[in-house]
Design a protein around this motif. Structure first.
Motif: not given
Length: 296
Positions: A196-202, A205-206, A216-219
């Motif tokens: 859900e986080a990945e979808a909300a903060l594409p 968030a990863l 550049g992303k947050i796992f």
């Protein structure tokens, strides 16, 4: 070899002048002093959880030893518990319930203390949920904060109270107490939230660990909810260039941080923080905050 008595236990202490953090000159003796200083806050977070040690007998720039099984030569008075459900072969792991055991472990140069999300009385059944926010190249703790704030609101919608701490490195850990449930159930819930986080903060968030996706992303690492996985305990030292600590935070100071260094805390700073704030992670142990995970 110097000896000390701790809670009626006679302990041999060795190589107290050995430098374990060459970049700052922080010694083994200072590491022992640190753990004694934070013991009152730390021990409740270790109690009942088998401890895995990351040992650095020759310092953080040298080879580390990851130890789950009880080390050879462990005193008979150290509490050891057999773990049978999370490994193909049984493990005999140390439980750190008192100051004497904590000092004994620190004297082994067990700089890092890691625990699972369950206690031995309900092995492989989680009583807390954890998200490890791990920044890829080009991202850092301030980007982790953005994801952390989203997760806080999302989990609050499910009735869960989220507590933040630094990882002691570049990331953040988020923890919440839950009603005891199977570790696989906890991990599936955490994985769904990460998606859900990945979808909300594409753009930020990863949910997957793949290195090619990380820049550049947050796992949003949900895997540490698995029964066999562990997470750095609150107040543990970390084996970085400086003696950084996995430090509980308030949401206010996390939100107010303007620079990544605002969220780096070193061992000598923790006594003053504890005197001022007490244990900010204490609510994790508050039975009134425990909630059942929602049905999938």
């Amino acid at each position: 070899m110097p000896y000390t008595e701790v809670e009626g236990r006679r302990l041999a202490l060795s190589n107290l002048d050995k430098v374990l953090y060459p970049a700052t000159g922080f010694t083994k003796g200072e590491a022992l002093h640190y753990y004694v200083t934070v013991a009152e806050a730390l021990l409740p977070h270790l109690r009942g959880r088998p401890v895995s040690f990351l040992r650095y007998p020759d310092g953080v720039d040298a080879t580390a030893f990851f130890a789950k099984n009880v080390p050879p030569g462990t005193p008979a008075w150290v509490t050891v518990h057999e773990i049978t459900q999370v490994s193909s072969t049984p493990l005999r792991q140390v439980l750190i319930h008192d100051l004497a055991t904590l000092v004994w472990a620190a004297n082994l140069a067990a700089l890092e203390l890691h625990t699972p999300q369950w206690r031995v009385e309900h092995e492989a059944r989680a009583d807390r949920l954890v998200f490890d926010l791990d920044p890829g190249p080009g991202a850092g703790v301030l980007e982790c904060r953005t994801v952390a704030l989203w997760l806080r609101e999302r989990l609050a919608a499910d009735g869960l109270t989220v507590l933040p701490k630094t990882s002691g490195g570049k990331g953040l850990h988020l923890l919440t107490p839950i009603e005891v449930t199977g570790s696989s159930t906890a991990r599936e819930y955490a994985k769904a939230i990460a998606l859900e986080a990945e979808a909300a903060l594409p753009r930020l968030a990863l949910s997957k660990m793949a290195k090619a996706l990380r820049p550049g992303k947050i796992f949003v690492d949900h895997s540490q909810n698995a029964a066999a996985k562990t997470t750095a305990a609150p107040y543990t030292l970390r084996a970085k260039q400086r003696p950084s600590v996995s430090t509980p935070l308030t949401w206010e100071e996390l939100t107010a941080a303007e620079d990544p260094d605002d969220l780096v805390f070193l061992a000598p700073q923790l006594a003053a923080r504890l005197d001022r704030d007490g244990d900010l992670m204490a609510p994790l142990l508050d039975a009134s905050l425990i909630r059942r995970l929602p049905e999938p």
